[in-house]
Design a protein around this motif. Structure first.
Motif, PDB file in Angstrom:
ATOM      1  N   HIS A  17       0.805  -1.218   0.000  1.00 36.43           N
ATOM      2  CA  HIS A  17       0.000   0.000   0.000  1.00 36.43           C
ATOM      3  C   HIS A  17       0.842   1.274   0.000  1.00 36.43           C
ATOM      4  O   HIS A  17       0.323   2.366   0.231  1.00 36.43           O
ATOM      5  N   ARG A  18       2.136   1.120  -0.276  1.00 33.73           N
ATOM      6  CA  ARG A  18       3.074   2.238  -0.409  1.00 33.73           C
ATOM      7  C   ARG A  18       3.129   3.115   0.838  1.00 33.73           C
ATOM      8  O   ARG A  18       3.128   4.337   0.761  1.00 33.73           O
ATOM      9  N   ILE A  19       3.185   2.455   1.971  1.00 29.91           N
ATOM     10  CA  ILE A  19       3.377   3.144   3.238  1.00 29.91           C
ATOM     11  C   ILE A  19       4.869   3.105   3.516  1.00 29.91           C
ATOM     12  O   ILE A  19       5.428   2.033   3.734  1.00 29.91           O
ATOM     13  N   GLN A  20       5.510   4.278   3.463  1.00 30.89           N
ATOM     14  CA  GLN A  20       6.968   4.346   3.526  1.00 30.89           C
ATOM     15  C   GLN A  20       7.449   4.546   4.968  1.00 30.89           C
ATOM     16  O   GLN A  20       7.319   5.623   5.539  1.00 30.89           O
ATOM     17  N   ARG A  21       8.017   3.482   5.521  1.00 33.51           N
ATOM     18  CA  ARG A  21       8.609   3.528   6.861  1.00 33.51           C
ATOM     19  C   ARG A  21      10.054   3.970   6.708  1.00 33.51           C
ATOM     20  O   ARG A  21      10.804   3.430   5.910  1.00 33.51           O
ATOM     21  N   ILE A  22      10.464   4.991   7.485  1.00 32.91           N
ATOM     22  CA  ILE A  22      11.820   5.525   7.322  1.00 32.91           C
ATOM     23  C   ILE A  22      12.718   5.247   8.527  1.00 32.91           C
ATOM     24  O   ILE A  22      13.845   5.706   8.563  1.00 32.91           O
ATOM     25  N   THR A  23      12.213   4.525   9.499  1.00 34.88           N
ATOM     26  CA  THR A  23      13.041   4.147  10.645  1.00 34.88           C
ATOM     27  C   THR A  23      12.888   2.648  10.878  1.00 34.88           C
ATOM     28  O   THR A  23      11.949   2.031  10.377  1.00 34.88           O
ATOM     29  N   PRO A  24      13.770   2.092  11.661  1.00 34.39           N
ATOM     30  CA  PRO A  24      13.514   0.730  12.127  1.00 34.39           C
ATOM     31  C   PRO A  24      12.250   0.723  12.979  1.00 34.39           C
ATOM     32  O   PRO A  24      11.760   1.780  13.376  1.00 34.39           O
ATOM     33  N   VAL A  25      11.769  -0.445  13.281  1.00 35.05           N
ATOM     34  CA  VAL A  25      10.724  -0.589  14.287  1.00 35.05           C
ATOM     35  C   VAL A  25      11.465  -0.686  15.617  1.00 35.05           C
ATOM     36  O   VAL A  25      12.337  -1.539  15.782  1.00 35.05           O
TER      37      VAL A  25
END
Length: 108
Positions: free
Chosen positions: A33-41
């Protein structure tokens, strides 16, 4: 552009299961769904609440964010994973998010 800082507070003892769901289902659906995560979890190693997981997303517009989250929540794969993993009680008790704007001097 803006950022979304999300914090999930898990039910007692449910953090490992929430992390597993995130790893095996959520991240793939973020890609879909093109949700861009820019950090680790992140999990809290030292602090007041070690039942939390946290991460940051990046968005181009509020419309993009609204569309992506609506598609994610409606996805049958997510609905099934949520039902399966929450059958003995919800893994997550609370989700909080903050929409953040970068201070101009920090973008250099």
């Amino acid at each position: 552009m803006f950022y979304e800082f999300r914090t999930y507070t898990c039910a007692p003892g449910k953090l490992p299961a929430a992390l597993k769901r995130f790893e095996t289902v959520t991240l793939g659906l973020f890609d879909k769904h093109r949700i861009q995560r820019i950090t680790p979890v992140f999990t809290v190693a030292v602090g007041d609440d070690n039942t939390q997981l946290k991460y940051v997303l990046q968005w181009q517009s509020h419309e993009e964010r609204d569309r992506a989250w609506a598609a994610f929540r409606a996805d049958p794969e997510w609905q099934k994973a949520l039902a399966d993993t929450d059958k003995d009680g919800p893994l997550v008790q609370k989700i909080s998010n903050e929409l953040l704007a970068a201070a101009p001097f920090s973008l250099k």
